[in-house]
Design a protein around this motif. Sequence first.
Motif, PDB file in Angstrom:
ATOM      1  N   GLU A   1      -1.922   9.955  16.132  1.00  0.00           N
ATOM      2  CA  GLU A   1      -1.802   8.953  15.070  1.00  0.00           C
ATOM      3  C   GLU A   1      -3.098   8.178  14.836  1.00  0.00           C
ATOM      4  N   TYR A   2      -3.913   8.054  15.881  1.00  0.00           N
ATOM      5  CA  TYR A   2      -5.123   7.238  15.747  1.00  0.00           C
ATOM      6  C   TYR A   2      -6.157   7.896  14.822  1.00  0.00           C
ATOM      7  N   GLU A   3      -6.249   9.218  14.872  1.00  0.00           N
ATOM      8  CA  GLU A   3      -7.195   9.877  13.977  1.00  0.00           C
ATOM      9  C   GLU A   3      -6.709   9.813  12.534  1.00  0.00           C
ATOM     10  N   VAL A   4      -5.402   9.870  12.340  1.00  0.00           N
ATOM     11  CA  VAL A   4      -4.849   9.744  10.989  1.00  0.00           C
ATOM     12  C   VAL A   4      -5.088   8.333  10.456  1.00  0.00           C
ATOM     13  N   GLU A   5      -4.852   7.332  11.302  1.00  0.00           N
ATOM     14  CA  GLU A   5      -5.080   5.940  10.895  1.00  0.00           C
ATOM     15  C   GLU A   5      -6.551   5.699  10.572  1.00  0.00           C
ATOM     16  N   ALA A   6      -7.442   6.330  11.343  1.00  0.00           N
ATOM     17  CA  ALA A   6      -8.884   6.196  11.074  1.00  0.00           C
ATOM     18  C   ALA A   6      -9.232   6.797   9.718  1.00  0.00           C
ATOM     19  N   CYS A   7      -8.607   7.915   9.382  1.00  0.00           N
ATOM     20  CA  CYS A   7      -8.830   8.542   8.075  1.00  0.00           C
ATOM     21  C   CYS A   7      -8.344   7.630   6.948  1.00  0.00           C
ATOM     22  N   ILE A   8      -7.185   7.026   7.137  1.00  0.00           N
ATOM     23  CA  ILE A   8      -6.642   6.125   6.120  1.00  0.00           C
ATOM     24  C   ILE A   8      -7.607   4.973   5.861  1.00  0.00           C
ATOM     25  N   ARG A   9      -8.112   4.373   6.942  1.00  0.00           N
ATOM     26  CA  ARG A   9      -9.058   3.256   6.791  1.00  0.00           C
ATOM     27  C   ARG A   9     -10.343   3.715   6.087  1.00  0.00           C
ATOM     28  N   ALA A  10     -10.854   4.868   6.495  1.00  0.00           N
ATOM     29  CA  ALA A  10     -12.095   5.378   5.904  1.00  0.00           C
ATOM     30  C   ALA A  10     -11.909   5.669   4.416  1.00  0.00           C
ATOM     31  N   LEU A  11     -10.783   6.256   4.057  1.00  0.00           N
ATOM     32  CA  LEU A  11     -10.516   6.564   2.651  1.00  0.00           C
ATOM     33  C   LEU A  11     -10.370   5.286   1.828  1.00  0.00           C
ATOM     34  N   GLU A  12      -9.696   4.286   2.387  1.00  0.00           N
ATOM     35  CA  GLU A  12      -9.534   3.012   1.692  1.00  0.00           C
ATOM     36  C   GLU A  12     -10.882   2.328   1.468  1.00  0.00           C
ATOM     37  N   GLU A  13     -11.807   2.524   2.414  1.00  0.00           N
ATOM     38  CA  GLU A  13     -13.125   1.893   2.332  1.00  0.00           C
ATOM     39  C   GLU A  13     -14.142   2.732   1.561  1.00  0.00           C
ATOM     40  N   GLY A  14     -13.698   3.894   1.094  1.00  0.00           N
ATOM     41  CA  GLY A  14     -14.588   4.750   0.311  1.00  0.00           C
ATOM     42  C   GLY A  14     -15.630   5.486   1.132  1.00  0.00           C
ATOM     43  N   ARG A  15     -15.370   5.655   2.411  1.00  0.00           N
ATOM     44  CA  ARG A  15     -16.312   6.369   3.287  1.00  0.00           C
ATOM     45  C   ARG A  15     -16.156   7.878   3.137  1.00  0.00           C
ATOM     46  N   LEU A  16     -17.213   8.601   3.524  1.00  0.00           N
ATOM     47  CA  LEU A  16     -17.162  10.067   3.538  1.00  0.00           C
ATOM     48  C   LEU A  16     -17.050  10.604   4.963  1.00  0.00           C
ATOM     49  N   GLU A  17     -17.031   9.716   5.949  1.00  0.00           N
ATOM     50  CA  GLU A  17     -16.887  10.104   7.348  1.00  0.00           C
ATOM     51  C   GLU A  17     -16.209   8.982   8.112  1.00  0.00           C
ATOM     52  N   CYS A  18     -15.731   9.286   9.312  1.00  0.00           N
ATOM     53  CA  CYS A  18     -15.153   8.269  10.184  1.00  0.00           C
ATOM     54  C   CYS A  18     -16.224   7.788  11.161  1.00  0.00           C
TER      55      CYS A  18
ATOM     56  N   MET B   1       0.845  -1.199   0.000  1.00  0.00           N
ATOM     57  CA  MET B   1       0.000   0.000   0.000  1.00  0.00           C
ATOM     58  C   MET B   1       0.877   1.245   0.000  1.00  0.00           C
ATOM     59  N   LYS B   2       0.539   2.213  -0.859  1.00  0.00           N
ATOM     60  CA  LYS B   2       1.334   3.439  -0.907  1.00  0.00           C
ATOM     61  C   LYS B   2       1.102   4.283   0.347  1.00  0.00           C
ATOM     62  N   LYS B   3       2.064   5.110   0.644  1.00  0.00           N
ATOM     63  CA  LYS B   3       1.933   5.985   1.799  1.00  0.00           C
ATOM     64  C   LYS B   3       0.898   7.074   1.536  1.00  0.00           C
ATOM     65  N   LEU B   4       0.171   7.456   2.582  1.00  0.00           N
ATOM     66  CA  LEU B   4      -0.757   8.589   2.492  1.00  0.00           C
ATOM     67  C   LEU B   4       0.058   9.869   2.425  1.00  0.00           C
ATOM     68  N   ARG B   5      -0.162  10.658   1.389  1.00  0.00           N
ATOM     69  CA  ARG B   5       0.558  11.933   1.257  1.00  0.00           C
ATOM     70  C   ARG B   5      -0.243  12.999   1.986  1.00  0.00           C
TER      71      ARG B   5
ATOM     72  N   MET C   1       5.128   7.726  11.680  1.00  0.00           N
ATOM     73  CA  MET C   1       4.164   6.781  11.113  1.00  0.00           C
ATOM     74  C   MET C   1       4.689   6.246   9.776  1.00  0.00           C
ATOM     75  N   GLU C   2       4.801   4.937   9.678  1.00  0.00           N
ATOM     76  CA  GLU C   2       5.390   4.319   8.497  1.00  0.00           C
ATOM     77  C   GLU C   2       4.534   4.474   7.246  1.00  0.00           C
ATOM     78  N   ASN C   3       3.216   4.612   7.433  1.00  0.00           N
ATOM     79  CA  ASN C   3       2.319   4.644   6.281  1.00  0.00           C
ATOM     80  C   ASN C   3       1.883   6.052   5.884  1.00  0.00           C
TER      81      ASN C   3
END
Length: 325
Positions: free
Chosen positions: A279-296, A1-5, A25-27
């Motif tokens: 880091e947890y809010e950033v990780e939540a955003c990454i998951r939401a974006l990967e899942e195509g969500r518009l909110e966390c 998986m590419k890193k979130l810019r 954060m590695e990702n």
Amino acid sequence: MKKLRMAIMGAGGIASCMARTIAEMENVERYAIGSRSLEKAEAFASEYGFARAYGSYEELVRDENVDLVYIATPHSEHFENAKLCIAHGRPVLCEKAFTANAAQACELLEMAEKAGVFITEAIWVRYLPMLETIRKELADGIIGEPTMLTANLGYVISQVPRLRRPELAGGALLDVGVYPLNFALMIFGGEVAKVSSVCTYTDTGVDEQNSATLIYEDGKVAVLNSSMLSLSDRKGIIYGTKGFMIVENINNFESLTVYDQDRREIKHIDCPPQISGYEYEVEACIRALEEGRLECPQMPHAETIRVMKMMDAMRAEWGIRYPFE
């Protein structure tokens, strides 16, 4: 998986904290920083290792490589800053308080939904793993039926210029009081029947200390205090029919301690190791974006609006309106 810019809008203190966090954060890639001053942006980029520096927010959002914008500007600017991001299709992690009032929040979230752009509020306590630990212990009945809670948060920060300025949506409520309020809503839910609140005022007309009592439809009570004048214990205490639980630091849960009916300590849990907690809010955003969500799911849009409406009602009770309202 590419890193979130990741890009940061605003180069102040809270932006620095986020920059230090994502550096570990590695990702996540420290991609871009935007400021109203190119000199400030370049200094920030150099200090924290960002690849690009922009001297305007417009330049930042025009960069199509940006995967997520963290808005770290004053409360009064969140609305326009987030609108700019949405208009250019950039996903948004917007620092609390989400906007200055509920009308702005509703307009912003409607705009994001229509555009199909992700946006969430960066109220970091909503994303902390310790929140689920607290909820699990309560659900297991360790203190019986919870009936009341208190939450206090205060810092000696009244000298901070932006907090004294009405035109920047200053005051204790949006900066500090949002945490006790969220604590109550996270623990007891949103079925609030009545809110009564009071405050004291700075010489500039914003609240410097405030206290609110929430009466829930099922009879639960939450008493919440916040201040920018004095240092508080930062404790959240949940009282039940068989004991009580003390949560250390409602601004970043450090531990929970449970006491029985004889006020003897029966359980203690420390928070897991973390970078900063951001880091947890950033990780939540990454998951939401990967899942195509518009909110966390940790902070749904409906909950953001609920909080903003409650704070609007409290300010109305105090007679506080910002100049731009």
